[in-house]
Design an enzyme around this catalytic site. Structure first.
Site, mmCIF file in Angstrom:
data_model
loop_
_atom_site.group_PDB
_atom_site.id
_atom_site.type_symbol
_atom_site.label_atom_id
_atom_site.label_comp_id
_atom_site.label_asym_id
_atom_site.label_seq_id
_atom_site.Cartn_x
_atom_site.Cartn_y
_atom_site.Cartn_z
ATOM 1 N N LYS A 191 0.876 -1.179 0.000
ATOM 2 C CA LYS A 191 0.000 0.000 0.000
ATOM 3 C C LYS A 191 0.909 1.223 0.000
ATOM 4 O O LYS A 191 1.434 1.618 1.036
ATOM 5 C CB LYS A 191 -0.876 -0.021 1.258
ATOM 6 C CG LYS A 191 -2.234 0.647 1.126
ATOM 7 C CD LYS A 191 -2.196 2.133 0.825
ATOM 8 C CE LYS A 191 -1.887 3.006 2.012
ATOM 9 N NZ LYS A 191 -1.641 4.419 1.612
ATOM 10 N N GLU A 266 9.882 1.782 10.667
ATOM 11 C CA GLU A 266 10.899 2.818 10.446
ATOM 12 C C GLU A 266 10.178 4.146 10.496
ATOM 13 O O GLU A 266 9.397 4.484 9.598
ATOM 14 C CB GLU A 266 11.590 2.604 9.098
ATOM 15 C CG GLU A 266 12.544 1.437 9.186
ATOM 16 C CD GLU A 266 13.235 1.112 7.892
ATOM 17 O OE1 GLU A 266 13.065 1.852 6.921
ATOM 18 O OE2 GLU A 266 13.926 0.106 7.872
ATOM 19 N N CYS A 300 13.959 11.037 6.640
ATOM 20 C CA CYS A 300 13.897 10.578 8.029
ATOM 21 C C CYS A 300 15.246 10.727 8.721
ATOM 22 O O CYS A 300 15.317 10.974 9.917
ATOM 23 C CB CYS A 300 13.425 9.138 8.097
ATOM 24 S SG CYS A 300 14.437 8.027 7.119
ATOM 25 N N GLU A 397 9.542 16.754 14.803
ATOM 26 C CA GLU A 397 9.996 16.492 13.433
ATOM 27 C C GLU A 397 9.226 17.420 12.481
ATOM 28 O O GLU A 397 8.006 17.312 12.358
ATOM 29 C CB GLU A 397 9.744 15.032 13.051
ATOM 30 C CG GLU A 397 10.325 14.683 11.693
ATOM 31 C CD GLU A 397 9.963 13.278 11.227
ATOM 32 O OE1 GLU A 397 8.790 12.894 11.321
ATOM 33 O OE2 GLU A 397 10.866 12.578 10.737
#
Ligand code: NAD
Length: 503
Positions: A191, A266, A300, A397
């Protein structure tokens, strides 16, 4: 004709078939629309122009894909491993052959600059080659003899797995997850992110052209709360490999609890780059700038917190400001562009909201802090200074081309600041003192650390984070640990004494 105009023409030609037919699902080897026939529009980050319609799938589509993956599993699991290896190498060949198409599609779909995306397809091909070569040894185990038993271990693939990927570098991340899953003998339901579906479709197409049997790799498009959620809840799906935000990881863990899903996460990061006063400052500057402003800061592993020792902070920051102001923002297909537009309006608004948050909290905007006029989700590379570790810009973040600078006096203080967030993905340490580097990295809370280097990925090494940055590791044997079950078998080597009950 300029390089940009030529590239736009080529990219438009590559994407024309998606503009005409949309991005549909691939289930059991067939390209199909969502069962309800519903679609949603995918727009370009460059100018918000219509790119393509995308299948808006839900639980019924996921069910069909999971059943196809389940049916295809025994034959894929039992295929001679050298055959599996050949198919994976053929997928890599197919990626290389269509590298330009993949790069251009990725740029227009995500806003990532061509200077970085031109290599992305080749890196994706390398992921397939690396795991293709590991496939023949995937089932290997150990012999652990005891006085009474010959104990052996073997590995078996866990079964059909779900792979859920984000939009920041969708092609690379898809190969990263799917190549080891296939090499291990798992079948896959993928997906991809709703905001960047195009290259996932090209990749699945390449796999089928390379001779991958129907049902081994199924692609289902749709939103996280519909298709994504259904995938994490499906009984036939044994594990979920997920790349995305930490908060989504928590949701997936909850959603998968009923069916006891194995998960590999992750997740996000707020990664520190720590520059001590004995560092090679020019190299540290290059690396810090590269790690936050490449890939639009939508990365990331970005070094989004810069910790500089006070004695060099003034001169280091002066140089940094000049470089940041000089970064070229532009169309992702322009070879000169260093930072392209952000993926979509919601994310652009989130990134820009930190300009006010920084000011309200008392930080200084030393560069950027604004968006150029006109269409598209463009943001000027931004640098916050005079920040303190507790500020939101030093904790959260932001996932854009935005760097927060902090200062420290001592090694202990640097360590406390570096470890003082919820995240723990990467860390970057700059010092010429090897003893300090050893001591510091030992205490730094991060899954991956580079000393006197930017992030340079080496596929046999473990990739992953600690704390809110993830669970599990990718790369080398670590990938097989996730996609495979360990089996122990003990063979009696004589007639050892068996306890007798009721005798
Ligand atoms: P996201 O979590 O919003 O979405 C990622 C994927 O999850 C998408 O495909 C989305 O549709 C799906 N999803 C959303 N809700 C879901 C649900 N309830 N159930 C199942 N699936 C669901 O992340 P994003 O905004 O697309 O990507 C950016 C994030 O990804 C950042 O936090 C970044 O740090 C992280 N990231 C991490 C790594 C890493 O290796 N650690 C690599 C790249 C990106």
């Amino acid at each position: 004709m300029s390089d940009l105009t030529a590239n736009i023409e080529k990219a438009t030609a590559y994407l024309a078939r998606f503009a005409d037919n949309g991005v549909m699902n691939i289930i059991d080897g067939k390209t199909v629309p969502a069962l309800t026939g519903q679609t949603f529009d995918n727009a370009s980050p460059v100018d918000e122009a219509f790119l393509c319609k995308v299948a808006k799938s839900g639980a019924a589509d996921i069910d069909a894909a999971a059943k196809a993956a389940h049916a295809a599993f025994p034959a894929w699991r039992d295929m001679p491993l050298v055959e599996r290896k050949k198919i994976l190498h053929k997928i890599a060949d197919g990626i290389v052959a269509r590298a330009e198409e993949i790069a251009f599609a990725e740029c227009l779909d995500t806003g990532q600059a061509i200077r970085f995306m031109s290599k992305a397809a080749l890196r994706g091909a390398e992921n397939f080659r690396f795991f293709a070569d590991k496939a023949p040894a995937a089932r290997d185990g150990q012999a652990l003899p005891s006085p009474t038993l010959m104990n052996v271990t073997t590995r078996t693939p866990i079964g059909p797995v779900g792979v859920i990927t984000p939009w920041n570098t969708p092609f690379m991340l898809s190969t990263w997850k799917i190549a080891p899953a296939l090499a291990a003998g798992c079948t896959v339901v993928h997906k991809p992110a709703e905001f960047s579906p195009i290259t996932a479709h090209i990749l699945a197409e390449i796999a089928h052209e390379a001779g991958l049997p129907a049902g081994v790799w199924n692609l289902v498009n749709g939103f996280g709360e519909d298709a994504g959620k259904a995938l994490t809840e499906h009984k036939l799906i044994k594990a979920i490999a997920f790349v995305g935000e930490s908060s989504t990881g928590s949701m997936i863990m909850r959603q998968g609890s009923e069916t006891l899903k194995r998960v590999h996460f992750e997740l996000g990061g707020k990664n520190p780059v720590i520059v001590f006063d004995d560092a090679d400052q020019e190299r540290a500057l290059d690396a810090a700038i590269f790690m936050i402003y490449s890939l639009n800061g939508e990365r990331c592993t970005s070094s989004s917190r810069l910790l500089v020792q006070k004695s060099i902070a003034g001169q280091f920051t002066d140089k940094l400001v000049k470089r940041v102001e000089n970064i070229k923002v532009g169309h992702p297909l322009d070879p000169e562009t260093e930072v392209g537009p952000l993926i979509h309006k919601v994310h652009y608004d989130k990134v820009c909201s930190y300009f006010d948050i920084a000011k309200q909290d008392g930080a200084t905007i030393a560069a950027g802090g604004k968006a150029p006029q006109g269409k598209g989700h463009y943001v000027r590379p931004t640098l916050f200074t005079e920040a303190t570790p507790d500020m939101r810009i030093a904790q959260e973040e932001i996932f854009g081309p935005v760097l927060t600078t902090l200062t420290f006096e001592t090694e202990e203080e640097a360590l406390e600041i570096a470890n003082g967030t919820d995240y723990g993905l990467t860390g970057y340490v700059w010092t010429q003192d090897i003893t300090r580097a050893m001591r510091f990295t030992d205490k730094l809370e991060a899954g991956m650390i580079w000393v006197n280097s930017e992030n340079v990925r080496h596929l046999p090494t473990p990739f992953g984070g600690v704390k809110a940055s993830g669970i599990g590791r990718d790369g080398g044997e670590w990938s097989f640990d996730f996609y495979m079950e360990q089996k122990h078998i003990g063979f009696a080597i004589g007639e050892h004494k068996i306890p007798r009950l009721g005798a």
